[in-house]
Write an enzyme that holds these catalytic residues in place. Sequence first.
Site, mmCIF file in Angstrom:
data_model
loop_
_atom_site.group_PDB
_atom_site.id
_atom_site.type_symbol
_atom_site.label_atom_id
_atom_site.label_comp_id
_atom_site.label_asym_id
_atom_site.label_seq_id
_atom_site.Cartn_x
_atom_site.Cartn_y
_atom_site.Cartn_z
ATOM 1 N N SER A 176 1.269 2.760 -0.527
ATOM 2 C CA SER A 176 0.791 1.435 -0.112
ATOM 3 C C SER A 176 -0.668 1.504 -0.872
ATOM 4 O O SER A 176 -1.087 2.508 -1.301
ATOM 5 C CB SER A 176 0.506 1.380 1.433
ATOM 6 O OG SER A 176 -0.412 0.276 1.619
ATOM 7 N N TYR B 114 -1.453 4.859 9.763
ATOM 8 C CA TYR B 114 -0.676 4.368 8.386
ATOM 9 C C TYR B 114 -1.583 4.689 7.212
ATOM 10 O O TYR B 114 -1.024 5.438 6.400
ATOM 11 C CB TYR B 114 -0.550 2.746 8.490
ATOM 12 C CG TYR B 114 -0.012 2.092 7.368
ATOM 13 C CD1 TYR B 114 1.598 1.980 7.736
ATOM 14 C CD2 TYR B 114 -0.421 1.763 6.435
ATOM 15 C CE1 TYR B 114 2.277 1.354 6.810
ATOM 16 C CE2 TYR B 114 0.309 0.860 5.441
ATOM 17 C CZ TYR B 114 1.586 0.830 5.586
ATOM 18 O OH TYR B 114 2.466 0.168 4.796
HETATM 19 P P1 NAD Z 1 10.304 -3.743 7.155
HETATM 20 O O1 NAD Z 1 10.012 -3.671 8.637
HETATM 21 O O2 NAD Z 1 11.013 -4.974 6.733
HETATM 22 O O3 NAD Z 1 11.352 -2.580 6.823
HETATM 23 C C1 NAD Z 1 11.311 -1.437 7.343
HETATM 24 C C2 NAD Z 1 12.593 -0.866 7.442
HETATM 25 O O4 NAD Z 1 12.568 0.682 7.809
HETATM 26 C C3 NAD Z 1 13.294 -1.530 8.673
HETATM 27 O O5 NAD Z 1 14.632 -1.706 8.215
HETATM 28 C C4 NAD Z 1 13.602 -0.335 9.749
HETATM 29 O O6 NAD Z 1 14.623 -0.481 10.601
HETATM 30 C C5 NAD Z 1 13.402 0.957 8.880
HETATM 31 N N1 NAD Z 1 12.819 1.877 9.803
HETATM 32 C C6 NAD Z 1 11.887 1.971 10.648
HETATM 33 N N2 NAD Z 1 11.787 3.443 11.012
HETATM 34 C C7 NAD Z 1 12.644 4.060 10.610
HETATM 35 C C8 NAD Z 1 13.490 5.328 10.685
HETATM 36 N N3 NAD Z 1 12.589 6.292 11.530
HETATM 37 N N4 NAD Z 1 14.199 5.878 10.027
HETATM 38 C C9 NAD Z 1 14.934 5.051 9.357
HETATM 39 N N5 NAD Z 1 14.613 3.791 9.005
HETATM 40 C C10 NAD Z 1 13.501 3.229 9.798
HETATM 41 O O7 NAD Z 1 9.034 -3.345 6.443
HETATM 42 P P2 NAD Z 1 8.684 -3.476 4.777
HETATM 43 O O8 NAD Z 1 7.328 -4.150 4.750
HETATM 44 O O9 NAD Z 1 9.740 -3.498 3.992
HETATM 45 O O10 NAD Z 1 8.336 -1.711 4.854
HETATM 46 C C11 NAD Z 1 9.129 -0.934 3.795
HETATM 47 C C12 NAD Z 1 8.007 0.196 3.262
HETATM 48 O O11 NAD Z 1 7.062 -0.526 2.520
HETATM 49 C C13 NAD Z 1 7.351 0.841 4.401
HETATM 50 O O12 NAD Z 1 7.244 2.163 3.972
HETATM 51 C C14 NAD Z 1 6.068 0.254 4.187
HETATM 52 O O13 NAD Z 1 5.028 1.088 4.945
HETATM 53 C C15 NAD Z 1 5.788 -0.130 2.962
HETATM 54 N N6 NAD Z 1 4.851 -1.329 2.562
HETATM 55 C C16 NAD Z 1 5.117 -2.360 3.027
HETATM 56 C C17 NAD Z 1 3.939 -3.241 2.794
HETATM 57 C C18 NAD Z 1 4.016 -4.764 3.121
HETATM 58 O O14 NAD Z 1 3.031 -5.526 2.967
HETATM 59 N N7 NAD Z 1 5.273 -5.167 3.914
HETATM 60 C C19 NAD Z 1 2.924 -2.938 2.093
HETATM 61 C C20 NAD Z 1 2.938 -1.705 1.525
HETATM 62 C C21 NAD Z 1 3.820 -0.634 1.786
#
Ligand code: NAD
Length: 261
Positions: free
Chosen positions: A143, A156
Amino acid sequence: MRLKGKVALVTGGASGIGYAIAERFAIEGANVAIADVDGESAEAAAERLQKIALANISGIAMDVTKEDQVESGVRDVLQRYGGLDVLCSNAGVQHIAGVHELTYSDWKKVTSTHLDGAFLTTRACLRHMYRSGRGGTILYMGSVHSKIASVLKAPYVAAKHGIVGLCRTVAKEGAQYGVRANVICPGFVRTALVEKQIPEQAELLGITAEEVVQKVMLKDAVDGQFTTTDEIAEAAVFLAQQRTLALTGQSIIVSHGWVME
Ligand code: NAD
């Protein structure tokens, strides 16, 4: 077809960024295993993707914080596809609270999902990649918070910084086996993880939801835009298709210029 014939495992692939990566990998010709703690959603996502994919897509239930589930899930992928070339360690959660109010269990949930999950899936996949002699790619979802801090996100931020350390170590250890490791560092992407935190941040910061978006999330993006899941998926394909070790141990920020280095 930049990933034709490759086998990829995407954790947290049932929604958001992980789903977009799984979709793009499939379009690029990879066989994709979508792993998610929500097994039903992982299977539904796999069924959806199978309709547009030429290769083989599957959904598996896997909580990345559970050693036995990670081990058996990776074993299933290897049995089904006969190999594994790309791990995208993407599963993640967020929790909004000041450090002084954070419960130990919330701290552990967030750090464990990101860090223990990255470690357990990396270990299971590396063992295969080292044995196979074919090398491979480990892609971590970091991130912008792998580089900077924001208020209300201590576990986080700590975990996302930690992922960079894990990645750099894997890049060094994996080199002799032809394994690359890199981190993608997205800016704000409007997924479920972000939608949930907008009202939570508004309440704790005493501002409106619109102000959270404009003054907290997008204030420093050069064009004031959210990063999209497609933009992250494109970066993932770029990193997954590399054939040499020139690009390893890096953390690449994809944030519409929010953070530059
Ligand atoms: P999201 O909530 O849409 O997707 C996350 C997925 O991870 C979900 O399907 C959830 O069921 C799954 N998950 C959660 N805990 C889990 C576990 N213990 N085992 C297996 N699966 C699990 O969120 P997203 O925004 O798509 O996030 C995906 C990644 O991107 C994360 O690592 C997040 O930190 C990172 N990220 C997101 C953003 C953003 O702005 N959305 C920015 C930077 C980084």
